[in-house]
Enzyme design. Sequence first.
Site, PDB file in Angstrom:
ATOM      1  N   ASP A 169       1.409  -1.615   0.097  1.00 17.54           N
ATOM      2  CA  ASP A 169      -0.810  -0.178   0.092  1.00 17.54           C
ATOM      3  C   ASP A 169       0.833   1.651   0.466  1.00 17.54           C
ATOM      4  O   ASP A 169       0.541   2.473  -0.129  1.00 17.54           O
ATOM      5  CB  ASP A 169      -0.661   0.347   1.432  1.00 17.54           C
ATOM      6  CG  ASP A 169      -2.415  -0.169   0.426  1.00 17.54           C
ATOM      7  OD1 ASP A 169      -2.888  -0.788  -0.287  1.00 17.54           O
ATOM      8  OD2 ASP A 169      -3.344   0.156   1.409  1.00 17.54           O
ATOM      9  N   ASP A 313     -10.202  -8.207  11.846  1.00 15.88           N
ATOM     10  CA  ASP A 313     -10.029  -9.257  10.768  1.00 15.88           C
ATOM     11  C   ASP A 313     -11.285 -10.706  12.440  1.00 15.88           C
ATOM     12  O   ASP A 313     -12.052 -11.300  11.469  1.00 15.88           O
ATOM     13  CB  ASP A 313      -8.662 -10.082  11.978  1.00 15.88           C
ATOM     14  CG  ASP A 313      -8.478  -9.466  13.621  1.00 15.88           C
ATOM     15  OD1 ASP A 313      -9.037  -8.095  13.279  1.00 15.88           O
ATOM     16  OD2 ASP A 313      -7.305  -9.132  13.224  1.00 15.88           O
TER      17      ASP A 313
END
Lengths: 704, 750
Positions: A169, A313
């Site tokens: 990223d 998550d």
Amino acid sequence: MRLLVILLIVAFAVPAYAVISAPLSLFWQAFTAIGMLVAANILVRLRDYRWALVMMGLSVLASSRYMWWRLTETLPIGQGFNAWDIFWACGLIVAELYAYMILVLGFVQTAWPLHRKPEPLPADPAQWPTVDVFIPSYNEPLQIVRPTVLAALALDWPQDKLNIYLLDDGRREEFRQFCEEVGVTHLTRSDNKYAKAGNINAALQRTGGEFIAIFDCDHIPVRSFLQMTMGTMIADPRVSLVQTPHHFFSPDPFERNLNTFRKVPNEGELFYGLIQDGNDSWDASFFCGSCAVLRRQTLDEIGGIATDTVTEDAHTSLRMHARGWKSAYINIPQAAGLATESLSAHIGQRIRWARGMAQIFRVDNPMTMRGLKLGQRLCYTNAMMHFFYGLPRLIFLTSPLAYLLLGADIIKAQGWMVLAYAAPHVLLATITNSRLQGRYRHSFWAEIYETVLAPFIIAPTLLAVLNPKLGKFNVTAKGGIVDRDYFDKDIARPYYVLFLLNLAGLSVGIGRLLLGNPHPDTVLLNLGWTAYNLLIIGGALAVASEKRQVREAVRVRTRIPAAIAAEPGGTAHLTDTLDVSYGGAALQAPEGLSVQPGQRLQVLLMPQRSDVWIDAVVRRSGHRMIAVEYEALSIAQESALVQALFGRADAWMQWRDRQDVDRPLHAFGEVAQNGLRGARAFFRWAFGALLHRAGDRAARSSSA
Amino acid sequence: MRTLKPLIAFAAAALAATTTLAAAEPATATATDTAAVSAPAAATTPVAGAASSRTLSLRDLGMLYSLKLRTVFGQASLPLNLRSDQIVTGANLELRYAHSPSLRFDLSHLSVYVNDQLLRTIPLSAESASGATAQIPIDPRLLLPNNQIRFELVAHYAKPNECEDPAHTTLWADISNESRITLNFASLPQTPKLENLPAPLFDAGDERRVQLPFVFAGSPDTTTLKAAGVVAGWFGAQSAYRGADFPVSFGPLPDSHAVLFVIGSGPWPGLERLGARHEPSVSVVENPTSPGHELLVFSAADADGLVTAAEALALGKLTLRGSEATIGDLQLPAPRQPWVGPQWIDPSQPFRLADGAIGPMTVTGLMPGPIGFEFSLPPDLYPLSDSSVLVTLKYRAAPVSAVSSSLNVLFNEQFIGGVSLDRQNGGKVVDRSSTLKLTVPFGLLRAHNRLDAQYHFRRDTNSACQDFDVTALQGSVDPESTVEIRHYAHFAEMPALEKFAAGGYPYSRLSDLGETTVVLPAAPVEEDISAALIALGHLGRWTRDAATRVSITTTDGLASIKDRDLLLVGRLDRLGLPEDWTTRMPLRLNGQQVELAPIGTLRVFNERWLRGHDVGAAREHASRVLVDAGQRFAAIEGFESPLQRGRSVVLLTAGRDGDVRDAALALTDAGTSQFIHGSLAIMQGSKLSGYELGVHYDVGHLPWWFALRRWFYLHPYLIWPTALLLVIILGSVVMGLMRRRAAQRLAHKT
């Protein structure tokens, strides 16, 4: 089955209700308390696991009895009590209810650690599915990411079915070059929307493997990772997640500053060692962002990684569970990484978790969400409720002060009576938890871990509950290596305020006792409580006294077979390493090889598996030991080093066995010692700061 | 008509005495109205003016302590009630008083009033300060059936125009409760008339215990006894707190008022005409053996008729006109529901205190008396929480009261709470009531309860000379004040003779005594029947209803009794009870010896540590009393019925040389009945001691959840073993379940 459980609950609930609610005089309550404690001390010596379950039951009964008594008889309502008393009492009772709920949910959660074994893979590798390995990175230096990528490349899996993706990223050229060099795919996207979750989701669009293994860029997998995890995936097509523990080979700030590395289980070990394993029994193990394999089919079904919260998550696996997918947890460390380096970074990370969990609690509350089973609801709820400990912890740390400093009557009961009810409640919980968690969390250490974090996670969690969008806080991570001992006074401010308050409470209390208080038992009780609080806060202060971190690359003290050759292609002398790091190694000096510092030679790590010699320079020798520093490494050499250091299948297996077993009194001694040490560190700093300030003032006045 | 004249004259005089003071001596009055009375001529041979005399101390009039007069203007009053069948011919008050020696005697005096008429003003002097007696004759014409005697103290310690604290401690006078009133009476013969019932057999103006002989022609059968029991209950209800004694005679008529039961024709001369009837009837006639006294006669052809007559009277179904009433057909009301009756508070709704007020609900002055309320609670009311009995007192106090004025609340003379009347907010206006909420401790509850709201006003003493009017100090309790009973059960730990002595429990639960059987010895003697009647009178006092469904039997019929609480009457040596009865009795006869039931050490330990009863000491004391008494004692015993669990027996009994009547009479005397408690009360002479002897049984129902908690409360040593057992079972079951689940998980089935 369900009917049986309901019948059982009813049959148990009626007598339990009577045992919990029967009112007793002080004498008989003390008798009951002693009886329960004696029973617990006998039970704890019986090894069969059945008795651990019995202890959980007894502990819940004792705590329920206490809570019942607290709620029905000790609330300061009525004449003689004012709104101020009620205010403090409400705070305390809420904190106690919270602690009680966490205790009971914790027992449910860890009632039966599943101890799942890896499933064997099909004999024919042609039947093995394709796996994409995702290594998301945003701003970490390449230095950190390299070993992870190299270790991923070395995973034991058919090369044609394994694709490694570095999800960059940061869109860094350096990374692209590295990827090209080692032969992994460098994936970037045009924006950074939704951070890591968005990064993975973008990569999902552009890849096609049946399974996705995800590693944080600083989690280095061992070579057997996929062998250990994929079997479960193949055996049960409804399993959507196989998670393994997060293991750290460097000390976290607690371990470093309290000097407990590899002696006392660290903060994360309870979760990965016991809780996730317990969750697995309830089909409630959840995704922890790294060191896990996910099923692409499931991710497609739920629309990829969840992006609504900052703990994508857990949120992702909650949604998987809600869709009826299963999860599995394999309690064998199959990857390892560096722990957070400074306390402030550590706190920053925990704030993110706490905030994220609070967000999920609001967005997809596990108690009300459709599609979950009861066990899953309870486990997820506990996982989320756990992060609300901030306020209750602060209340416990200050409650006796309401009495000692402000004179508020927060418990409408005699001191001895409180003791007779609270002692079995607290002691049984301690003994039982010591038995259940002893290998993963020593008694009383949770108090320090929670106290350190409590002041910082209150606001993020509460705000996130009010509105999931609120509560974004940044603690500036000092980052990097702590290069000197120092007292992190910014982090420690809440601790020393609490410490000074409790110290004041202690002095005032002792004064009251000496001046003749009509209720010496109540004063004593509060004094004892305050003294305990002081030790715990002292522990937090000790954590905030940062210790100097020696060295650049972490050394792994481990014995690996190695070979030394004085010159390329020369005779190989077999030996063992003493310790190995990313920059060099210490080896046992083999017979018949003499080396001088500065001499160049070649080292082969794990000669039975590898033939990549690494060039190195001798830095020290003697005492049957040779210390070498590697020279510039080629990719192949670096890969061999990574394999030897981090990639061995058994690299992290024995770590847990080294730790001491919990002995509550001993653990208390250690906590107390750290408490005193922290107090000393704080006073040293405080006096130093005062002297410094006085000196400044003197200097200024003399110059003026 | 010659014989009628004096009679009418007396009647008129009685009328005069109750209304005006104009009438002179009764004998001088003349009246000519002869139409009013149509009494049978044969029944009346009145004897005028049978003189008698009575001396009452103020203690007899209900003053347990001396009257205390305080402040510059102190007042106290007490009631004096007179029987309506007597007329006072002379009266004298012997006033014993003492007062402060530090008064200004020229400005201080004590006044005595009867019915607001000043009798005498006694100047106070240095000589009288340490105690003096004054003889004050009372003009009998001032006396009415209900009178008020009032004392007023005007006292000063300062000269006129000097500063004076009106509440100064030196301003006091005490009137001893040993002061006496001597009354000379002439009895006032009356024509026996049903209209007067229950007078003259019972007169509300008489504060003494009612004394009313019951006369039978020979030993009565149990049906006749039931009739007598119904009548005794009715008189018991009338006599209320006074208590009632019913001596029994098998034949001879006493020289007093009496109740007579006649089947067919009785043996009594002069009453033969009563036997001629077939229909049950009730009549009043002159006592032939004692002129001036009346007989209440129940007559019928058989004993069942007597019961009908008695029930008609007790139910108020009798036409009370003339001297005789006959009963045709009597319909009994439906069986009563438990604890339904005007005397018991209905616990299902808040009780308005105003309904139980025994005086004005506003008081005035620096030291006003209490504002009192009385109410009765079912004796088996069992609170299920600490705050079950909640008093919500709404009060208003005058804003002029000074700092540290207070309102205290007493429940059965025990302080339960109070509030300071300080006005912290400086308000000078009282325009609404304040609320004081109090919870009443369980242990204070009785069958009959009294709640007192006591104002204590303080005057601002910082400015001594400030003009101050004590009458501006006023306080009141709002009629909306309530007593609420929440979370309760009808349950009692028995034996609890205190609930029998005050409340008539367990018999009073059904006010028609629908579950009560009175058991007499096989051959009851006069004392036994008398004791049984007194006991039924005692029950009537609490039920205030007709005992229409009481049953009476003898020990021979014990076996046929089902599902009833038993009231057993008879001397120990005459009862002849089977062995399963005697083993249950706390006090029993072993051969010729009286002995206490033996008790195990475990039980003694249990009582000592769990219930806080020192049974050992109680037994020791009881044994000593029994040894001292020889066989000369009476006793009340309570134990569980051997016939049925959860049913009670109360036994009124006595030793060989004792009288069972003493046991029954102890119930009617407030002085002795307060000591009756536990499972045994022994009365020797006038001394009574109650004992808790450690055998228990339960009556009534608790909610299961409370019963369970209570069981553990009573067996606290079993809590942790039970807890352990529970969790061991649970642990094993959970072990099995979890093992199964784990196997399924690992086999990929769940």
